[in-house]
Design a protein around this motif. Structure first.
Motif, PDB file in Angstrom:
ATOM      1  N   THR A  52      -2.286  16.812   7.252  1.00 27.71           N
ATOM      2  CA  THR A  52      -1.901  16.574   8.592  1.00 27.71           C
ATOM      3  C   THR A  52      -2.630  15.413   9.523  1.00 27.71           C
ATOM      4  OG1 THR A  52      -1.609  18.853   8.633  1.00 27.71           O
ATOM      5  CG2 THR A  52      -1.857  17.947  10.739  1.00 27.71           C
ATOM      6  N   ALA A  53      -4.105  15.411   9.315  1.00 28.84           N
ATOM      7  CA  ALA A  53      -4.921  14.510   9.826  1.00 28.84           C
ATOM      8  C   ALA A  53      -4.643  12.994   9.332  1.00 28.84           C
ATOM      9  CB  ALA A  53      -6.419  14.815   9.442  1.00 28.84           C
ATOM     10  N   VAL A  57      -3.274  10.194  12.037  1.00 28.35           N
ATOM     11  CA  VAL A  57      -4.008   8.781  12.264  1.00 28.35           C
ATOM     12  C   VAL A  57      -2.827   7.824  11.662  1.00 28.35           C
ATOM     13  CG1 VAL A  57      -5.997   7.470  11.191  1.00 28.35           C
ATOM     14  CG2 VAL A  57      -6.244   9.772  11.687  1.00 28.35           C
ATOM     15  N   TYR A  58      -2.157   7.860  10.735  1.00 28.52           N
ATOM     16  CA  TYR A  58      -1.293   6.960  10.253  1.00 28.52           C
ATOM     17  C   TYR A  58      -0.439   6.502  11.481  1.00 28.52           C
ATOM     18  CZ  TYR A  58       2.458   4.239   7.922  1.00 28.52           C
ATOM     19  OH  TYR A  58       3.413   3.442   7.798  1.00 28.52           O
ATOM     20  N   ASP A  59       0.171   7.758  11.912  1.00 24.14           N
ATOM     21  CA  ASP A  59       1.282   7.355  12.901  1.00 24.14           C
ATOM     22  C   ASP A  59       0.812   7.272  14.171  1.00 24.14           C
ATOM     23  OD1 ASP A  59       3.368   8.507  11.041  1.00 24.14           O
ATOM     24  OD2 ASP A  59       2.823  10.545  11.645  1.00 24.14           O
ATOM     25  N   ASN A  60      -0.314   7.222  14.400  1.00 19.20           N
ATOM     26  CA  ASN A  60      -0.694   6.958  15.863  1.00 19.20           C
ATOM     27  C   ASN A  60      -1.746   5.744  15.845  1.00 19.20           C
ATOM     28  OD1 ASN A  60       0.569   9.146  17.254  1.00 19.20           O
ATOM     29  ND2 ASN A  60      -1.131  10.388  16.243  1.00 19.20           N
ATOM     30  N   ILE A  61      -2.244   5.410  14.870  1.00 14.39           N
ATOM     31  CA  ILE A  61      -3.281   4.343  14.869  1.00 14.39           C
ATOM     32  C   ILE A  61      -3.128   3.327  13.736  1.00 14.39           C
ATOM     33  CG2 ILE A  61      -5.733   3.471  14.502  1.00 14.39           C
ATOM     34  CD1 ILE A  61      -6.400   6.486  15.655  1.00 14.39           C
ATOM     35  N   LYS A  70      -7.654  -2.208  13.884  1.00 15.18           N
ATOM     36  CA  LYS A  70      -7.443  -1.142  12.931  1.00 15.18           C
ATOM     37  C   LYS A  70      -8.410  -1.193  12.053  1.00 15.18           C
ATOM     38  CE  LYS A  70      -2.436  -0.969  13.578  1.00 15.18           C
ATOM     39  NZ  LYS A  70      -1.054  -1.314  13.218  1.00 15.18           N
ATOM     40  N   ILE A  71      -9.141  -2.362  11.543  1.00 12.83           N
ATOM     41  CA  ILE A  71      -9.921  -2.420  10.313  1.00 12.83           C
ATOM     42  C   ILE A  71     -11.261  -1.837  10.949  1.00 12.83           C
ATOM     43  CG2 ILE A  71     -11.308  -3.825   9.102  1.00 12.83           C
ATOM     44  CD1 ILE A  71      -8.594  -5.809   8.863  1.00 12.83           C
ATOM     45  N   SER A  72     -11.676  -2.262  12.120  1.00 11.13           N
ATOM     46  CA  SER A  72     -12.721  -1.951  12.756  1.00 11.13           C
ATOM     47  C   SER A  72     -12.801  -0.385  12.879  1.00 11.13           C
ATOM     48  CB  SER A  72     -12.992  -2.363  14.300  1.00 11.13           C
ATOM     49  OG  SER A  72     -13.063  -3.760  14.037  1.00 11.13           O
ATOM     50  N   TYR A  73     -11.610   0.094  13.475  1.00 11.23           N
ATOM     51  CA  TYR A  73     -11.361   1.662  13.498  1.00 11.23           C
ATOM     52  C   TYR A  73     -11.809   2.011  12.144  1.00 11.23           C
ATOM     53  CZ  TYR A  73      -9.415   6.426  13.624  1.00 11.23           C
ATOM     54  OH  TYR A  73      -9.237   7.871  13.520  1.00 11.23           O
ATOM     55  N   VAL A  74     -11.362   1.943  11.084  1.00 10.06           N
ATOM     56  CA  VAL A  74     -11.492   2.491   9.790  1.00 10.06           C
ATOM     57  C   VAL A  74     -13.174   2.287   9.480  1.00 10.06           C
ATOM     58  CG1 VAL A  74     -11.131   2.417   7.207  1.00 10.06           C
ATOM     59  CG2 VAL A  74      -9.178   2.337   9.130  1.00 10.06           C
ATOM     60  N   TYR A 169       0.467  -2.039   6.993  1.00  8.14           N
ATOM     61  CA  TYR A 169      -0.029  -0.680   6.104  1.00  8.14           C
ATOM     62  C   TYR A 169       0.975  -0.091   6.231  1.00  8.14           C
ATOM     63  CZ  TYR A 169      -3.123   2.937   5.248  1.00  8.14           C
ATOM     64  OH  TYR A 169      -3.998   4.022   4.856  1.00  8.14           O
ATOM     65  N   TYR A 170       1.223   0.585   4.947  1.00 12.36           N
ATOM     66  CA  TYR A 170       2.399   1.472   4.611  1.00 12.36           C
ATOM     67  C   TYR A 170       1.464   2.575   3.756  1.00 12.36           C
ATOM     68  CZ  TYR A 170       5.798  -2.059   6.156  1.00 12.36           C
ATOM     69  OH  TYR A 170       6.346  -3.056   6.780  1.00 12.36           O
ATOM     70  N   LEU A 171       2.409   3.747   3.658  1.00  6.64           N
ATOM     71  CA  LEU A 171       2.203   4.841   2.814  1.00  6.64           C
ATOM     72  C   LEU A 171       3.011   4.573   1.433  1.00  6.64           C
ATOM     73  CD1 LEU A 171       2.687   7.676   5.364  1.00  6.64           C
ATOM     74  CD2 LEU A 171       0.417   6.567   4.856  1.00  6.64           C
ATOM     75  N   THR A 172       2.339   4.270   0.563  1.00  8.05           N
ATOM     76  CA  THR A 172       3.165   3.831  -0.705  1.00  8.05           C
ATOM     77  C   THR A 172       2.955   4.917  -1.918  1.00  8.05           C
ATOM     78  OG1 THR A 172       1.149   2.351  -1.439  1.00  8.05           O
ATOM     79  CG2 THR A 172       3.104   1.543  -0.210  1.00  8.05           C
ATOM     80  N   GLU A 173       2.390   6.157  -1.551  1.00 10.41           N
ATOM     81  CA  GLU A 173       2.070   7.208  -2.471  1.00 10.41           C
ATOM     82  C   GLU A 173       3.309   7.345  -3.200  1.00 10.41           C
ATOM     83  OE1 GLU A 173       0.676  11.625  -3.226  1.00 10.41           O
ATOM     84  OE2 GLU A 173       1.348  10.902  -1.415  1.00 10.41           O
TER      85      GLU A 173
END
Length: 394
Positions: A52-53, A57-61, A70-74, A169-173
């Motif tokens: 869920t988290a 994070v992906y959708d909102n950030i 975004k790099i700084s956030y991570v 940045y994509y979700l590629t799983e």
């Protein structure tokens, strides 16, 4: 058109076979979910908060263009968690201020998901540059030695990898889950056998073949059978491809389908710059051609056996033999190898034709397009000779 529709209804457009198709589609979805339950990371009950988290994070950030923010956030969150860990200043109890609710789950979220994926995207240009620089050096080397064939091959490598960059940045799983799943291919093979193993044998058993030859419609009937088989195989490939995609999307969300295939680590060395969607279509096209060739062979078996049960049994034995002798390579000699067509997308592999290198996936498609005519031509020649012989006797 009427004859074509008649052949479709006679062979595969039947209620019992449609019922079997529904059952196999249900089995396919069950198998897909069962496989993902044991192999997928998000399926474990203790991972649901992390999941869920992760998506929040992906959708909102993180979704979309990769920016310094975004790099700084991570980076900052990762460093903060590491400092807490080193100082021992953390609690193992639930904390609503944590992304996942727990310290170690937050740490795992960044260590196992955000950082590896972001590092791959940001540093992919280095991989691309290294491959293209190496290819350029090889071009110079082989040109000096007059080896035009190897020079052209490396030129193709250079053109394939030069200038690549991952900007988003994509979700590629999902890509690895979808492309490596092949159980649906076995179900399609089963449907092909059930739908086409009686193509000619049923007419021989009922005596209908005599009427067809007497009316001089054997050639038109064979054409209709071949087109009907092509429609049947095409329909099966489309249906199972759509069901596989919907199932994957339900399990781990399909994202970035229009992004270049090398966005996923599975295809980091892929020589192709087209999108995941194009890759899906190409793989489906290769599977269609492979299945259609198998379907034509099954129709030939049906013609020679003259018995539906014998035709079905021999067809099953043939498929089993092809699966056993499939070597898992990129060789197109055995159509079963092409059911894992994603392997042709994973790495650079080419064939030299008249001194020009051509990527193997394109030569495989061309090869199968030509081969599809061979069983069809054999079938048409045999039936034409049989019809001519029978007319002479009459």
């Amino acid at each position: 058109m009427r004859l074509l529709f008649y052949e479709m209804r006679k062979s595969w457009l039947k209620i019992p076979l449609l019922f079997v198709l529904v059952l196999l589609l249900a089995l396919n979805v069950y198998r897909f979910n069962d496989m993902y339950f044991y192999e997928g990371f998000w399926t474990r009950e203790e991972m649901q908060n992390t999941k869920t988290a992760y998506f929040n994070v992906y959708d909102n950030i993180l979704a979309g263009e990769i920016t310094p923010e975004k790099i700084s956030y991570v980076k900052e969150n990762k460093e903060k968690l590491e400092m807490e860990f080193e100082a021992g200043n953390f609690s193992t109890e639930y904390d609503e201020n944590r992304l996942t609710g727990y310290f170690f789950s937050d740490l795992g979220l960044f260590d196992n998901f955000f950082i590896p994926a972001l590092e791959y995207a940001v540093t992919y240009q280095n991989i691309s540059n290294e491959l293209s620089v190496s290819a350029y050096e090889n071009i110079m080397f082989y040109n000096k030695r007059g080896n035009k064939s190897e020079a052209e091959k490396n030129r193709l490598i250079y053109n394939s990898y030069y200038g690549r960059v991952i900007k988003d940045y994509y979700l590629t799983e999902w890509a690895e889950v979808y492309f490596k799943y092949e159980f649906s291919c076995l179900l399609i093979l089963l449907m092909v056998i059930l739908g086409l193993s009686a193509s000619f044998s049923s007419e021989n058993e009922s005596g209908m073949d005599i009427m067809i030859r007497s009316a001089g419609k054997m050639r038109k009937t064979v054409n209709a059978k071949l087109i009907s088989a092509a429609v049947y195989v095409f329909t099966l490939v489309v249906i199972f491809t759509i069901v596989d995609l919907l199932t994957v999307n339900y399990m781990c969300r399909i994202d970035g389908i229009t992004a270049p295939v090398y966005t996923a680590e599975l295809f980091r060395y892929s020589p192709f710059n087209f999108s995941f969607l194009t890759a899906i279509i190409i793989c489906a096209a290769l599977r269609f051609l492979a299945f259609f060739i198998i379907a034509e062979v099954i129709m030939l078996i049906s013609y020679f056996t003259k018995n539906t049960i014998a035709s079905t049994v021999i067809s099953f034995m043939l498929i089993v033999a092809m699966i056993i002798f499939a070597d898992g390579t990129l060789s197109p000699v055995n159509p079963i190898n092409m059911l894992s067509s994603y392997k042709l997308l994973m790495q650079f592999d080419c064939v030299t034709i008249f001194g020009k290198p051509c990527l193997s996936i394109y030569t495989s498609i061309a090869f199968y397009l030509i081969i599809t005519f061979v069983p069809a031509l054999i079938l048409k020649i045999i039936t034409a000779k049989t019809e001519k012989r029978r007319n002479k006797n009459v």
